[in-house]
Design a protein around this motif. Structure first.
Motif: not given
Length: 471
Positions: A159, A357, A163
């Motif tokens: 992601r 991402a 993260h």
């Protein structure tokens, strides 16, 4: 409007880099391997000395890598350094070993350690809970928990680097605090002068436990050197994965400064923790209790002295935190090596693509699949016996690469230079080579297989090159 191609984003600072080094290094080893070391060496002095020497070797390697990380601040780290110092074949052999056993085998083993200690709190997920049996293959609940954590952390990291960074920082700070807490409480609540004095009374008389005769045997000379080398497999493996921050250099802010500094600070913090933890073990437990802790879980035995009956639960939670954070760092860093290899045409093409991402999503998932497979085979424990020899060989080659690059690229910018060059890097190469030779002589069956796994990459490399020419 033309669609923008995703690129790696420099979103990690010095704290993030340091937390990645610390978090990737501290897994479950410090809680376990001192038992095996004590069985090999049989004295408090040699136990602490082995951890100190391992710390010095690790810090020396890390500060030497600082020069390379400043010269090549790109994704891929050690793979890039080997390619620039030698050639694509040597770099490929590293990447091949890295994917086949080093990184994925470690991820599998750390995942299994997480599930084993989760079973202390939730017995239903233990490895004795067999869910499926087909011939010799058994699927147990612990394997499913291991795989689930690997999949979950791969998903989180897919992601975006932010993260993964948050998980890394939170879990690493928690594990540093909990380990220091264990050490401090150990000294305050459970250290006993009579145990300490007894352990240090004969501190330098080395002895090895003979499992055939069930007795201790005094050792010296070459036998002692062999025992030290064998013992250092455990301490060095517990101190490994510090180079993970070099793999994500492409996402570190001001990498010329921060990668090298992260390597030094991270390895220093872990070294201090490891040495203090072992000094605490010696202050709290008789040497025999360290050597023969049930299932070699030294920290569990120490924690029972410190916290009583709740000690097992305390350590179980600590190891769960430690291994979860460790695997996050390993998973995050590993995919960047496959990304760089793929860009060189030496790995699956898709691994060279970044997802929305801006992270190597495909590399994350293929690493996840192979590490999960190793969890299922139950052979990851054997693989880890082979890993350390390969790891040390490539550390030696990489650090020797500093000497090669000083001649090959004398005028290349070096924002940071290897500390105490050429003495410290040369000393590392000599000591590490001696350990490798001793291991190959005394543990030919396991270490020999490790070398064969590495060399098996040579035909794969040339097959890859042939395919590339045809295309």
């Amino acid at each position: 409007m033309q669609k923008e191609t995703p690129t790696l984003k420099r979103e990690l600072g010095l704290l993030d880099g340091t937390m990645l080094v610390v978090g990737s290094m501290i897994g479950s080893g410090i809680f376990i391997v001192s038992a095996g070391i004590t069985q090999n060496i049989g004295s408090a002095g040699w136990l602490i000395a082995i951890w100190i020497v391992s710390a010095l070797i690790t810090i020396t390697a890390a500060v030497s890598y600082g020069e390379l990380s400043a010269m090549f601040p790109h994704a891929g780290g050690q793979y890039i350094y080997l390619k620039e110092s030698y050639n694509k074949l040597i770099a490929f052999l590293y990447g091949w070993s890295f994917f086949s056993v080093i990184q994925t085998g470690t991820i599998a083993a750390v995942g299994v350690a997480f599930s084993k200690f989760t079973a202390y709190l939730i017995p239903a997920v233990s490895e004795t809970n067999i869910l499926l049996e087909i011939g010799s293959f058994q699927l147990n609940a612990a394997q499913l928990v291991s795989i689930a954590t690997i999949i979950f952390l791969s998903y989180i990291n897919s992601r975006g680097v932010k993260h993964g960074k948050y998980i890394q920082t939170i879990f690493t700070i928690t594990k540093i605090a909990s380990l220091f807490g264990l050490i401090i409480f150990g000294f305050i609540l459970a250290a006993k002068a009579d145990i300490w004095n007894a352990n240090w009374a004969d501190a330098w008389n080395a002895q090895s436990f003979n499992k055939d005769t069930n007795s201790w045997v005094a050792i010296s000379g070459y036998t002692l050197l062999s025992a030290i080398a064998a013992s250092m497999v455990g301490s060095l493996f517990s101190s490994d994965a510090w180079n993970g921050v070099t793999f994500i250099s492409g996402e570190i802010k001001n990498p010329e400064r921060n990668v090298g500094l992260s390597l030094f600070l991270g390895t220093l913090i872990v070294s201090v923790i490891y040495i203090l933890a072992n000094v605490m073990y010696v202050a709290v437990m008789p040497l025999n209790e360290i050597a023969f802790a049930p299932s070699e879980r030294v920290a569990v035995a120490a924690s029972q002295h410190i916290f009583g009956a709740t000690g097992t639960i305390v350590i179980a939670v600590m190891i769960m935190i430690s291994t979860f954070g460790c695997n996050n760092g390993l998973i995050m860093a590993g995919s960047r090596v496959y990304y760089t290899m793929a860009k060189d045409g030496l790995f699956f093409k898709k691994a060279a693509d970044l997802n929305k991402a801006s992270v190597p999503g495909w590399g994350l998932w293929i690493q996840c699949i192979w590490a999960s497979f190793l969890c299922l085979t139950g052979k990851y424990g054997d693989l880890l016996d082979y890993v350390m020899i390969i790891v040390i060989i490539f550390y030696i080659l990489t650090i020797y690469g500093i000497f090669i690059l000083r001649k090959k690229m004398p005028d290349a910018p070096r924002p940071y230079k290897a500390f105490a060059y050429p003495v410290l890097p040369a000393l590392y190469i000599i000591v590490a080579s001696a350990i490798c030779i001793a291991l190959l002589i005394d543990r030919t069956s396991t270490c020999g297989w490790g070398v064969l796994i590495m060399l098996a990459g040579i035909p794969v490399y040339y097959l890859t090159k042939q395919k590339e020419r045809k295309e």
